[in-house]
Structures are given as C-alpha cells and as structure tokens.
Design a protein around this motif. Sequence first.
Motif, PDB file in Angstrom:
ATOM      1  N   VAL A  20      41.103  30.022  53.629  1.00  0.00           N
ATOM      2  CA  VAL A  20      39.874  30.736  53.269  1.00  0.00           C
ATOM      3  C   VAL A  20      40.151  32.229  53.125  1.00  0.00           C
ATOM      4  O   VAL A  20      39.611  32.879  52.222  1.00  0.00           O
ATOM      5  CB  VAL A  20      38.768  30.460  54.303  1.00  0.00           C
ATOM      6  CG1 VAL A  20      37.532  31.288  54.021  1.00  0.00           C
ATOM      7  CG2 VAL A  20      38.428  28.974  54.324  1.00  0.00           C
ATOM      8  N   ARG A  23      41.409  32.963  49.705  1.00  0.00           N
ATOM      9  CA  ARG A  23      40.339  32.966  48.691  1.00  0.00           C
ATOM     10  C   ARG A  23      39.567  34.282  48.716  1.00  0.00           C
ATOM     11  O   ARG A  23      39.270  34.876  47.676  1.00  0.00           O
ATOM     12  CB  ARG A  23      39.411  31.790  48.927  1.00  0.00           C
ATOM     13  CG  ARG A  23      38.156  31.796  48.088  1.00  0.00           C
ATOM     14  CD  ARG A  23      38.454  31.558  46.602  1.00  0.00           C
ATOM     15  NE  ARG A  23      37.277  31.743  45.792  1.00  0.00           N
ATOM     16  CZ  ARG A  23      36.380  30.823  45.517  1.00  0.00           C
ATOM     17  NH1 ARG A  23      36.545  29.612  46.003  1.00  0.00           N
ATOM     18  NH2 ARG A  23      35.345  31.107  44.782  1.00  0.00           N
ATOM     19  N   ALA A  26      41.648  37.143  47.363  1.00  0.00           N
ATOM     20  CA  ALA A  26      41.718  37.050  45.907  1.00  0.00           C
ATOM     21  C   ALA A  26      40.461  37.610  45.241  1.00  0.00           C
ATOM     22  O   ALA A  26      40.506  38.066  44.105  1.00  0.00           O
ATOM     23  CB  ALA A  26      41.922  35.594  45.483  1.00  0.00           C
ATOM     24  N   GLU A  27      39.355  37.599  45.971  1.00  0.00           N
ATOM     25  CA  GLU A  27      38.100  38.150  45.458  1.00  0.00           C
ATOM     26  C   GLU A  27      37.954  39.638  45.778  1.00  0.00           C
ATOM     27  O   GLU A  27      36.913  40.234  45.532  1.00  0.00           O
ATOM     28  CB  GLU A  27      36.906  37.383  46.037  1.00  0.00           C
ATOM     29  CG  GLU A  27      36.872  35.921  45.653  1.00  0.00           C
ATOM     30  CD  GLU A  27      36.463  35.689  44.215  1.00  0.00           C
ATOM     31  OE1 GLU A  27      35.816  36.572  43.620  1.00  0.00           O
ATOM     32  OE2 GLU A  27      36.786  34.623  43.684  1.00  0.00           O
ATOM     33  N   ILE A  67      30.759  33.509  48.906  1.00  0.00           N
ATOM     34  CA  ILE A  67      32.001  32.813  48.527  1.00  0.00           C
ATOM     35  C   ILE A  67      32.238  31.625  49.451  1.00  0.00           C
ATOM     36  O   ILE A  67      32.610  30.540  48.998  1.00  0.00           O
ATOM     37  CB  ILE A  67      33.193  33.784  48.547  1.00  0.00           C
ATOM     38  CG1 ILE A  67      33.026  34.825  47.422  1.00  0.00           C
ATOM     39  CG2 ILE A  67      34.515  33.045  48.408  1.00  0.00           C
ATOM     40  CD1 ILE A  67      33.962  35.999  47.519  1.00  0.00           C
ATOM     41  N   ILE A  71      32.595  27.273  48.481  1.00  0.00           N
ATOM     42  CA  ILE A  71      33.768  26.433  48.702  1.00  0.00           C
ATOM     43  C   ILE A  71      33.312  25.021  49.043  1.00  0.00           C
ATOM     44  O   ILE A  71      32.477  24.823  49.917  1.00  0.00           O
ATOM     45  CB  ILE A  71      34.654  27.006  49.834  1.00  0.00           C
ATOM     46  CG1 ILE A  71      35.191  28.379  49.437  1.00  0.00           C
ATOM     47  CG2 ILE A  71      35.796  26.053  50.167  1.00  0.00           C
ATOM     48  CD1 ILE A  71      35.924  29.102  50.541  1.00  0.00           C
TER      49      ILE A  71
END
Length: 142
Positions: A20, A23, A26-27, A67, A71
């Motif tokens: 997580v 992720r 990456a954002e 976000i 998921i």
Amino acid sequence: MAETFTTVAKFQYSAEAQIVKGRLVAEGIKVFLFDNLTIDTDPLVSNAIGGVKLKVLSTDVIKARHILESIAKYSIDDDGQPVVCPNCNKKEIEIFSTITNLKSLLAFIFALVANLLTSVLPIYTKHKYRCNNCKTEFEISK
C-alpha cells in the motif's frame, strides 16, 4: 510549520503495508511506516502493539484515504477479474483457509512432517471462497 503525520491504515504484517505504501508513494504522497521493523523482528507481537501503522502527512490524509478506498479489497481470479458468488452474484468475496479446527490443523501438520521426511512437494492446503453478502462458501474450478 512542522509537518505532522496521521495514521490512515493499520496492517497485520509489514509486507501488506509495503504494498500500500508503494501505491501511495506512486501517487506522490509521503508515507511513513511505524512499528514495521519491530513486527518484522517478531511477528507475534503485531496484535499486541497494534500492527504496522501507515502514516501520511496530515495535509494528505483525505487524498490517501480516497486511494485506500479505491484499492480492491476482495478476491480476483487468475485473469484479474473479480470473483463472483454463484449464489447471489455479488463480488464481495474473500478467500479463507479450510484449516479451521484441531482436526484439520493436525492433518496439515502431519502432511507437513511427511513432506519434510519424504521430500515430496508441494504441500497441499485447501482454500475456499466465502461471500460476505450471503455467506455462501464455494471453490473455483481451474
């Protein structure tokens, strides 16, 4: 102004938190994991200390929670498609182990020991799927 972090999620093991975290990074969100090294050293203390805490800057809490909600939390098949309940056609399916009582645990341990002695692989463990909507338990044919 000092930057403060807010806990947005907790995980049993650090591997889940790392996925997580990747992720969120990456954002473009700064992420800090707390207690991950302690749990990596001794996983049995995870429940006692509240698991691995995933923290983000207080200014990014809303974006991070959005976000996290996006998921997928439920099972997918080998093609990446959601598993669908054969009874109610919902996609709220979770996988679980059939090792649920002492008898099945002893059978698993016996298979594990026999495997170690004979070097026969793989060890067979059975998993099923359960619908969170209608509680139907089922297997997926491959």
